[in-house]
Design a protein around this motif. Structure first.
Motif, PDB file in Angstrom:
ATOM      1  N   TRP A   1      42.147  34.038  38.251  1.00 42.94           N
ATOM      2  CA  TRP A   1      40.827  33.563  38.000  1.00 42.94           C
ATOM      3  C   TRP A   1      39.914  34.480  39.044  1.00 42.94           C
ATOM      4  CZ3 TRP A   1      38.811  27.734  38.398  1.00 42.94           C
ATOM      5  CH2 TRP A   1      37.310  27.820  37.920  1.00 42.94           C
ATOM      6  N   ASP A   2      40.280  34.698  40.250  1.00 44.08           N
ATOM      7  CA  ASP A   2      39.482  35.353  41.228  1.00 44.08           C
ATOM      8  C   ASP A   2      39.482  36.780  40.814  1.00 44.08           C
ATOM      9  OD1 ASP A   2      39.602  32.823  42.672  1.00 44.08           O
ATOM     10  OD2 ASP A   2      41.051  33.696  44.236  1.00 44.08           O
ATOM     11  N   GLU A   3      40.491  37.367  40.311  1.00 43.23           N
ATOM     12  CA  GLU A   3      40.512  38.629  40.084  1.00 43.23           C
ATOM     13  C   GLU A   3      39.760  39.017  38.760  1.00 43.23           C
ATOM     14  OE1 GLU A   3      45.237  40.104  40.790  1.00 43.23           O
ATOM     15  OE2 GLU A   3      44.590  39.576  38.680  1.00 43.23           O
ATOM     16  N   SER A   4      39.753  37.944  37.953  1.00 47.27           N
ATOM     17  CA  SER A   4      38.851  38.164  36.564  1.00 47.27           C
ATOM     18  C   SER A   4      37.329  38.130  37.067  1.00 47.27           C
ATOM     19  CB  SER A   4      38.975  36.969  35.814  1.00 47.27           C
ATOM     20  OG  SER A   4      38.444  37.228  34.570  1.00 47.27           O
ATOM     21  N   VAL A   5      37.031  37.352  37.926  1.00 47.39           N
ATOM     22  CA  VAL A   5      35.365  37.251  38.292  1.00 47.39           C
ATOM     23  C   VAL A   5      35.273  38.912  38.702  1.00 47.39           C
ATOM     24  CG1 VAL A   5      33.764  36.242  39.938  1.00 47.39           C
ATOM     25  CG2 VAL A   5      35.354  34.905  38.735  1.00 47.39           C
ATOM     26  N   GLY A   6      35.930  39.313  39.646  1.00 49.51           N
ATOM     27  CA  GLY A   6      35.521  40.900  40.449  1.00 49.51           C
ATOM     28  C   GLY A   6      35.742  41.667  38.939  1.00 49.51           C
ATOM     29  N   GLU A   7      36.672  41.548  38.169  1.00 47.34           N
ATOM     30  CA  GLU A   7      36.555  42.556  36.992  1.00 47.34           C
ATOM     31  C   GLU A   7      35.524  42.528  36.150  1.00 47.34           C
ATOM     32  OE1 GLU A   7      41.504  42.470  36.724  1.00 47.34           O
ATOM     33  OE2 GLU A   7      40.290  41.533  35.295  1.00 47.34           O
ATOM     34  N   HIS A   8      34.845  41.353  35.815  1.00 38.66           N
ATOM     35  CA  HIS A   8      33.573  41.168  35.220  1.00 38.66           C
ATOM     36  C   HIS A   8      32.582  41.659  36.034  1.00 38.66           C
ATOM     37  CE1 HIS A   8      34.081  38.846  31.413  1.00 38.66           C
ATOM     38  NE2 HIS A   8      35.023  38.103  31.874  1.00 38.66           N
TER      39      HIS A   8
END
Length: 230
Positions: free
Chosen positions: A182-189
């Motif tokens: 979840w944390d990684e996904s926000v950064g990727e967005h």
């Protein structure tokens, strides 16, 4: 907890039919795991919980069957469809390719107001992540992916993407249940938005393709682990 359909308010039903509202509700129950893969759908119980009659539920199940989320067997009823880790892997590979192309096209075709909308959605995404509001985060996340597909303005791409996303939606929701992903996904967005704002289609496409594959890999690993435990 499922909210009865009648509690949503009738204003929305003036724009959409009742069975579409029911399909949305049951789809969410499947995505969020309230209805499990392989589970038989108890129609009388679900009708009572949603405060509806059998007819709109059956029409809704037909919609979900066409999306691959429900299996219907004549004279036997309906079940939540199952999907294997290998099917998940294959679907995400295709979705990754589709979204890469969509991001490339969006970087070129999007208007300034379109990019403003994406920026506003990113702000909401980060807010829900910070507040640990999983359901709300997922809804905004879905909106962002759909909007990028829409802005690519390619009908064939849109239709194929819609079909595949329905099949992997439960897995995508499962992925944000893992805090590290979840944390990684926000950064990727955030990196994706920056690339789109810079009108850098190559970078945007690469970031989105990698983002999708990271999610797919996370889901596949989790499903394979569950199969080992089972």
């Amino acid at each position: 907890m499922v909210t009865p359909i009648n509690s949503y308010g009738r204003n929305s039903l003036r724009r959409r039919s009742l069975h579409e509202e029911v399909a949305d509700c049951v789809r969410t129950m499947i995505i969020e795991g309230e209805l499990k893969e392989g589970q038989r759908i108890n129609e009388p119980e679900l009708c009572q919980r949603l405060d509806i009659s059998r007819t709109p539920l059956r029409e809704a199940l037909k919609v979900l069957h066409s999306e691959g989320m429900v299996t219907i067997e004549p004279n036997r009823g309906a079940w939540v469809a199952t999907i294997t880790a290998e099917e998940i892997r294959e679907h995400f590979e295709i979705i990754s390719t589709l979204e890469r192309r969509a991001a490339e096209l969006t970087a070129i075709k999007a208007s300034e107001s379109d990019l403003t909308r994406l920026s506003q959605l990113q702000e909401k995404l980060e807010h829900h992540h910070q507040a640990q509001e999983r359901h709300e985060y997922f809804e905004i996340n879905q909106h962002i992916h759909r909007l990028i597909i829409e802005l690519a303005n390619n009908e064939s791409l849109t239709q194929l993407h819609h079909q595949l996303m329905n099949r992997v939606s439960r897995g995508r929701y499962l992925a944000i249940g893992m805090q590290h992903r979840w944390d990684e996904s926000v950064g990727e967005h955030k990196a994706l938005l920056d690339a789109l704002l810079a009108r850098d289609g190559d970078r945007a496409g690469r970031i989105l393709a990698e983002h999708v594959m990271h999610t797919g890999e996370t889901v596949v690993k989790e499903l394979e682990q569950q199969q080992k435990v089972g």
